[in-house]
Design an enzyme around this catalytic site. Structure first.
Site, PDB file in Angstrom:
ATOM      1  N   HIS A 141       1.172   4.815   4.300  1.00 19.22           N
ATOM      2  CA  HIS A 141       0.299   5.387   3.275  1.00 19.22           C
ATOM      3  C   HIS A 141       0.647   6.842   3.002  1.00 19.22           C
ATOM      4  CE1 HIS A 141      -3.181   2.318   4.143  1.00 19.22           C
ATOM      5  NE2 HIS A 141      -2.060   1.744   3.738  1.00 19.22           N
TER       6      HIS A 141
ATOM      7  N   SER B  76       0.797  -1.225   0.000  1.00 20.06           N
ATOM      8  CA  SER B  76       0.000   0.000   0.000  1.00 20.06           C
ATOM      9  C   SER B  76       0.830   1.276   0.000  1.00 20.06           C
ATOM     10  CB  SER B  76      -0.975   0.002   1.181  1.00 20.06           C
ATOM     11  OG  SER B  76      -0.299  -0.199   2.396  1.00 20.06           O
TER      12      SER B  76
END
Length: 199
Positions: A176, A125
């Protein structure tokens, strides 16, 4: 005739590698087990602090905790990669993907150290948020759109993903955010929109 130079080969190859690695590990043990994943390349910050297993800053980007974790990341990778890679080229795409994933992991490690709380981490991610950040910059440079994706759609996608991360348990929000910012900055440094020649 299909223009094979425009095919997102790197996107497809990265997704395939993630799936194959997941299948291989699934036959060997439980991919949702932290100890098993740590033995096979997941990142654990105390090891990094002891000068060990620096390679996990990269290998952890290709590991996933369970099928849903894998599928969520691969769907996002394919959607974004299919729009970004043909626009910026394969080399830039790989640079941004891997660079953002690495920076996302470094930011995640820094955050763990600052909080004094450590967990085994893995997943693509950070790198995927990196290509979201890059696509956002490319959309801005292209007056608000890349292919079928608009700047507004990208901001909404990134915002919803970050919101999910902050409201769900076990999500590495530091990776992230680190990946998103890194991808945007790497795109700023490497992407220049070609201007048409005037004769």
């Amino acid at each position: 005739m299909r223009n094979y130079k425009k095919l997102p080969i790197c996107t497809i190859a990265i997704a395939a590698a993630n799936v194959l690695i997941f299948l291989g590990l699934s036959f060997m043990g439980m991919t949702e087990d932290s100890a098993f994943m740590m033995e096979h390349g997941a990142m654990y910050v105390p090891y990094l602090m002891n000068g060990e297993q620096y390679y996990t800053l990269i290998t952890s980007m290709f590991l996933h905790f369970g099928f849903s974790h894998l599928m969520n990341n691969m769907v996002m990778l394919l959607v974004i990669g299919y729009s970004l890679e043909p626009e910026i080229g394969k080399i830039r795409f790989l640079l941004i993907y891997l660079g953002s994933g690495l920076m996302g992991n470094l930011v995640s490690a820094w955050f763990d150290v600052s909080q004094g709380s450590y967990a085994v981490s893995a997943g693509a991610s950070g790198a995927i948020f990196g290509i979201v950040g890059a696509l956002l910059y490319v959309a801005i440079r292209n007056h608000g759109r890349v292919g079928e994706i608009s700047t507004r759609g990208l901001v909404l996608m990134a915002g919803l993903s970050l919101y999910y991360g902050f409201t769900a348990q076990g999500v590495d929000n530091a990776a992230h955010i680190g990946g998103l910012v890194s991808g945007f900055l790497l795109a700023v440094l490497t992407y220049w929109k070609h201007k048409p020649k005037q004769y």
